[in-house]
Design a protein around this motif. Structure first.
Motif, short mmCIF file in Angstrom:
data_model
loop_
_atom_site.label_atom_id
_atom_site.label_comp_id
_atom_site.label_asym_id
_atom_site.label_seq_id
_atom_site.Cartn_x
_atom_site.Cartn_y
_atom_site.Cartn_z
N UNK A 87 2.54 -7.48 -6.24
CA UNK A 87 3.27 -8.24 -4.75
C UNK A 87 4.53 -8.21 -4.61
N UNK A 88 4.63 -8.55 -3.05
CA UNK A 88 5.84 -8.71 -2.20
C UNK A 88 7.41 -8.58 -2.69
N UNK A 89 7.46 -9.54 -3.54
CA UNK A 89 8.62 -9.59 -4.52
C UNK A 89 8.85 -8.64 -5.67
N UNK A 90 7.79 -7.72 -5.86
CA UNK A 90 7.74 -6.51 -7.04
C UNK A 90 8.30 -5.98 -5.96
N UNK A 91 7.89 -5.36 -4.87
CA UNK A 91 8.79 -4.39 -3.30
C UNK A 91 9.98 -4.74 -3.73
N UNK A 92 10.15 -5.57 -3.41
CA UNK A 92 11.46 -6.25 -2.27
C UNK A 92 11.63 -7.86 -2.30
N UNK A 93 12.54 -8.90 -3.57
CA UNK A 93 12.71 -10.18 -3.46
C UNK A 93 13.54 -9.93 -2.01
N UNK A 94 15.18 -9.63 -1.77
CA UNK A 94 15.03 -9.93 -0.35
C UNK A 94 15.07 -10.26 0.73
N UNK A 95 14.84 -10.82 1.42
CA UNK A 95 13.74 -10.40 2.72
C UNK A 95 14.53 -9.59 3.63
N UNK A 96 16.09 -9.21 4.11
CA UNK A 96 16.11 -8.08 4.69
C UNK A 96 16.00 -6.58 4.03
N UNK A 97 16.12 -6.53 2.04
CA UNK A 97 15.49 -5.00 1.73
C UNK A 97 14.97 -5.20 2.10
N UNK A 106 6.76 2.16 6.71
CA UNK A 106 5.85 2.46 7.67
C UNK A 106 6.46 3.53 9.25
N UNK A 107 7.86 3.63 8.99
CA UNK A 107 8.07 4.73 10.13
C UNK A 107 7.41 6.22 9.55
N UNK A 108 7.03 6.53 8.08
CA UNK A 108 6.86 7.24 7.67
C UNK A 108 5.13 7.71 7.96
N UNK A 109 4.30 6.61 8.57
CA UNK A 109 3.16 6.30 8.30
C UNK A 109 2.76 5.58 7.04
N UNK A 110 3.26 5.32 6.08
CA UNK A 110 2.92 4.67 4.52
C UNK A 110 2.67 3.18 5.23
N UNK A 111 1.15 3.33 4.25
CA UNK A 111 0.99 1.57 4.23
C UNK A 111 1.04 1.12 2.81
N UNK A 112 2.09 -0.36 3.16
CA UNK A 112 2.15 -0.23 1.69
C UNK A 112 1.24 -1.74 1.72
N UNK A 113 0.82 -2.03 0.69
CA UNK A 113 -0.51 -3.13 -0.13
C UNK A 113 0.07 -4.22 -1.18
N UNK A 114 0.10 -5.46 -1.21
CA UNK A 114 0.50 -5.51 -2.36
C UNK A 114 -0.93 -7.03 -3.29
N UNK A 115 -1.26 -7.16 -3.77
CA UNK A 115 -2.83 -6.64 -4.08
C UNK A 115 -2.43 -8.40 -4.47
N UNK A 116 -1.92 -9.31 -4.47
CA UNK A 116 -1.60 -10.29 -4.00
C UNK A 116 -1.85 -10.81 -3.38
N UNK A 117 -1.59 -10.04 -2.11
CA UNK A 117 -1.26 -10.67 -0.33
C UNK A 117 -1.77 -9.16 0.52
N UNK A 118 -2.63 -8.65 0.20
CA UNK A 118 -3.56 -7.41 1.28
C UNK A 118 -2.50 -7.32 2.18
N UNK A 119 -2.41 -8.44 3.60
CA UNK A 119 -2.34 -8.74 4.73
C UNK A 119 -0.19 -9.49 4.82
N UNK A 120 -0.17 -8.56 3.73
CA UNK A 120 1.50 -9.43 3.51
C UNK A 120 2.51 -9.37 5.06
N UNK A 121 2.14 -7.61 4.36
CA UNK A 121 3.50 -6.51 5.53
C UNK A 121 2.02 -6.49 7.09
N UNK A 122 1.27 -6.42 7.67
CA UNK A 122 0.05 -6.54 8.48
C UNK A 122 0.89 -7.53 9.03
N UNK A 123 0.78 -8.52 9.29
CA UNK A 123 1.40 -9.81 9.73
C UNK A 123 2.05 -10.43 10.02
#
Length: 235
Positions: A87-97, A106-123
């Motif tokens: 989930x997004x909070x497993x990656x980071x809880x703090x919004x700025x972090x 993203x700058x390294x061309x890496x796609x991050x997908x949280x399984x509970x919200x796959x489009x979270x970092x897309x939109x």
């Protein structure tokens, strides 16, 4: 490990904040592994390796986490460009972090997908837009403040010397951040990259020195010395 060529390779990333919740026998570990595996199986991904930050706060910058640093090294070395987390909070809880960490990936061309919200970092969301606005304002303030301080120092020096003193172009913040990351010890091997290897990696990623030329080992050393992180006896 033999890869199924019909599937997309991906890394799994897990994190727990408390040491008491870390371990294969703990619910957090089992839940995260199960969620990531289920998503991978259902969407054509194959997990090639798993990286785990146990007892690491979700407010810690991602480039200060041992597990994430090892993952970033793996991303640079084997070509896998997808990271699955529960989930997004497993990656980071703090919004700025979270935003800064996602930008780094993203700058390294890496796609991050949280399984509970796959489009979270897309939109974009109101929260991400607000965080980006705040970060942009802070960055602009810091740049202006630095420029003003340097100008004042040059003006004082010019007055003392009786001639105009021009300032030297600074090392970019992104280049310094990347150089510091590359200099850290590999958590698995305990070894550091050489200054020559760091210079080569910076060139590969498109970073150039203030002169516009590629970084050399000596310029990398000077950069790290000024940043206070270079230790010749530990290089």
């Amino acid at each position: 490990m033999i890869m199924d060529e019909s599937k997309i390779s991906a890394f799994a990333y897990m994190r727990t904040s408390s040491a008491t919740n870390a371990g294969a026998d703990k619910d957090s570990d089992k839940r995260q592994r199960a969620a990531i595996k289920a998503y991978a199986d259902a969407n054509g991904f194959e997990i090639v390796d798993t990286f785990y930050d146990a007892a690491v706060s979700g407010a810690d910058p991602i480039d200060e986490r041992p597990g994430m640093l090892a993952l970033l090294d793996a991303v640079l070395s084997n070509g896998t460009k997808t990271i699955l987390c529960e989930s997004p909070d497993r990656f980071a809880r703090d919004a700025i972090v979270q935003e800064l960490g996602h930008k780094l990936l993203r700058n390294r061309g890496v796609e991050l997908i949280p399984t509970t919200a796959p489009d979270y970092f897309v939109h974009d969301t109101p929260t991400t837009e607000l965080v980006r606005t705040i970060l942009g304002a802070v960055s602009a303030f810091e740049r202006r403040n630095t420029v003003d301080k340097l100008k004042a120092a040059r003006d004082r020096k010019s007055a003392d010397m009786g001639r105009r003193v021009e300032g030297r172009k600074p090392v970019s913040a992104d280049a310094l951040t990347e150089a510091k990351r590359l200099y850290r010890r590999n958590p698995k091997t305990g070894k550091r990259r050489s200054l020559r290897q760091i210079a080569a990696e910076l060139a590969k990623e498109g970073f150039t020195a203030p002169s516009g030329k590629e970084y050399q080992a000596n310029s990398v050393r000077q950069m790290l010395v000024k940043a206070g992180v270079y230790k010749p006896d530990a290089a």
